[in-house]
Design a protein around this motif. Structure first.
Motif, short mmCIF file in Angstrom:
data_model
loop_
_atom_site.label_atom_id
_atom_site.label_comp_id
_atom_site.label_asym_id
_atom_site.label_seq_id
_atom_site.Cartn_x
_atom_site.Cartn_y
_atom_site.Cartn_z
N GLY A 13 0.91 -1.13 0.39
CA GLY A 13 0.05 0.10 0.24
C GLY A 13 0.47 1.18 0.44
O GLY A 13 2.12 1.06 -0.11
N PRO A 14 0.61 2.24 -0.31
CA PRO A 14 1.01 3.66 -0.31
C PRO A 14 1.39 3.68 1.07
O PRO A 14 0.85 3.61 2.27
N VAL A 15 2.99 4.54 1.61
CA VAL A 15 3.70 4.67 2.63
C VAL A 15 3.58 5.96 2.72
O VAL A 15 4.07 6.60 3.85
N TYR A 16 3.32 7.24 1.70
CA TYR A 16 3.58 8.57 1.56
C TYR A 16 2.94 8.88 0.79
O TYR A 16 2.47 8.48 -0.35
N ASP A 17 2.05 10.36 0.36
CA ASP A 17 1.62 11.10 -0.04
C ASP A 17 1.74 12.47 0.24
O ASP A 17 0.48 12.84 1.38
N SER A 18 2.59 12.73 -0.47
CA SER A 18 2.13 14.28 0.07
C SER A 18 2.53 15.82 -0.82
O SER A 18 2.94 14.76 -1.61
N GLU A 19 2.46 16.54 -0.48
CA GLU A 19 2.76 17.80 -1.92
C GLU A 19 4.53 18.76 -0.83
O GLU A 19 4.52 18.58 0.54
N VAL A 20 5.29 18.19 -1.87
CA VAL A 20 6.68 18.80 -1.15
C VAL A 20 7.33 19.92 -2.65
O VAL A 20 6.66 19.99 -3.79
N ASP A 21 8.62 20.50 -2.10
CA ASP A 21 9.05 21.39 -2.83
C ASP A 21 9.73 21.01 -3.91
O ASP A 21 10.19 20.64 -4.49
N LYS A 51 15.14 11.50 -0.05
CA LYS A 51 14.41 13.06 0.93
C LYS A 51 13.83 13.86 -0.73
O LYS A 51 13.65 14.40 -1.06
N LEU A 52 12.73 14.45 0.78
CA LEU A 52 11.72 15.01 0.76
C LEU A 52 11.64 16.51 1.25
O LEU A 52 11.20 16.26 2.89
N LYS A 53 11.68 17.86 0.62
CA LYS A 53 11.93 18.91 0.84
C LYS A 53 11.20 19.64 1.08
O LYS A 53 9.76 20.01 0.34
N LYS A 54 10.41 20.36 2.28
CA LYS A 54 9.35 21.63 2.00
C LYS A 54 9.39 22.34 3.00
O LYS A 54 9.95 21.68 4.30
N ASP A 55 8.84 23.69 2.95
CA ASP A 55 9.06 24.72 3.52
C ASP A 55 10.56 24.63 4.43
O ASP A 55 10.50 25.23 5.71
N GLY A 56 11.44 24.34 3.99
CA GLY A 56 13.00 24.98 4.61
C GLY A 56 13.18 23.20 5.79
O GLY A 56 14.41 23.48 5.66
N LYS A 57 12.31 22.60 5.47
CA LYS A 57 12.06 21.30 5.98
C LYS A 57 12.65 19.69 5.21
O LYS A 57 11.93 19.93 4.35
N SER A 58 13.24 18.93 5.72
CA SER A 58 14.07 17.66 5.04
C SER A 58 13.41 16.68 6.07
O SER A 58 13.34 15.96 7.29
N GLU A 59 12.51 15.55 4.89
CA GLU A 59 11.81 14.23 5.93
C GLU A 59 12.62 13.10 4.95
O GLU A 59 12.91 13.36 3.60
N TYR A 60 12.76 12.23 5.32
CA TYR A 60 13.14 11.03 4.89
C TYR A 60 12.05 10.07 4.73
O TYR A 60 12.34 9.48 5.77
N VAL A 61 12.45 8.98 3.91
CA VAL A 61 11.74 7.98 3.45
C VAL A 61 12.63 7.06 3.24
O VAL A 61 13.31 7.26 2.08
N ALA A 62 12.92 5.26 3.62
CA ALA A 62 14.04 4.77 3.39
C ALA A 62 13.30 3.26 2.51
O ALA A 62 12.09 3.48 2.68
N VAL A 63 13.89 3.39 1.23
CA VAL A 63 13.05 2.30 0.26
C VAL A 63 13.97 1.77 -0.55
O VAL A 63 16.19 1.74 -0.87
N THR A 64 13.77 0.56 -0.61
CA THR A 64 14.76 -0.43 -1.25
C THR A 64 14.85 -0.77 -3.03
O THR A 64 14.38 -1.79 -2.51
#
Ligand code: ATP
Length: 134
Positions: A13-21, A51-64
């Motif tokens: 299923g989906p793990v991440y769904d968002s708007e990013v820069d 790496k997902l950058k949004k509003d100057g912040k970064s989020e990370y998702v581990a992928v294989t």
């Protein structure tokens, strides 16, 4: 400012769904940075952190590994497994590292060696994403 819709999808299923820069991903031929308006493309991914950058912040998702499909307003990542940092079980990843390292030290055929090596890469990547050590 324009944004990109990012979907990271696994067979479970989906793990991440968002708007990013901006999205930064590790493809087989190197790291790519994707901004809104990027030309359409498809590229294979290696084990790593997205790496997902949004509003100057970064989020990370581990992928294989898997594939990234880029369209001007949307990025889709299809991968066998993916975890956001907060959902990574550190003890499980450390146990996987230990198992893989033990297998790599044993005499074995090339197939087992490759399996253990890939398992080690997945587990180390999870540990790094969990610890924000990217
Ligand atoms: P393990 O040996 O611990 O099962 P693995 O690398 O073989 O690790 P995968 O086959 O890549 O595991 O993933 C199987 C499922 O388990 C996926 O849904 C993946 O998201 C999840 N998973 C694996 N390791 C972890 C972890 N450390 N924390 C959270 N979820 C994990």
């Amino acid at each position: 400012m324009k944004t990109l819709t990012v979907n990271i999808v696994t067979p479970d299923g989906p793990v991440y769904d968002s708007e990013v820069d901006m999205v930064i991903a590790n493809t087989a031929s190197g790291e790519i940075g994707i901004l809104p308006g990027h030309i359409p493309m498809v590229a294979p991914l290696v084990v790593g952190a997205v790496k997902l950058k949004k509003d100057g912040k970064s989020e990370y998702v581990a992928v294989t590994g898997g594939f990234v499909e880029v369209r001007p307003e949307k990025v889709t990542i299809l991968t066998q497994s993916a975890e956001v940092a907060s959902s990574i079980d550190l003890a499980r990843a450390k146990a996987a590292v230990k198992r893989a390292e033990e297998r790599l030290q044993m005499k074995q055929d090339a197939v087992d060696f490759e399996r253990a090596n890939l398992s080690l890469k997945r587990a180390m990547n999870r540990i790094n994403v969990h610890e924000g050590n990217i």
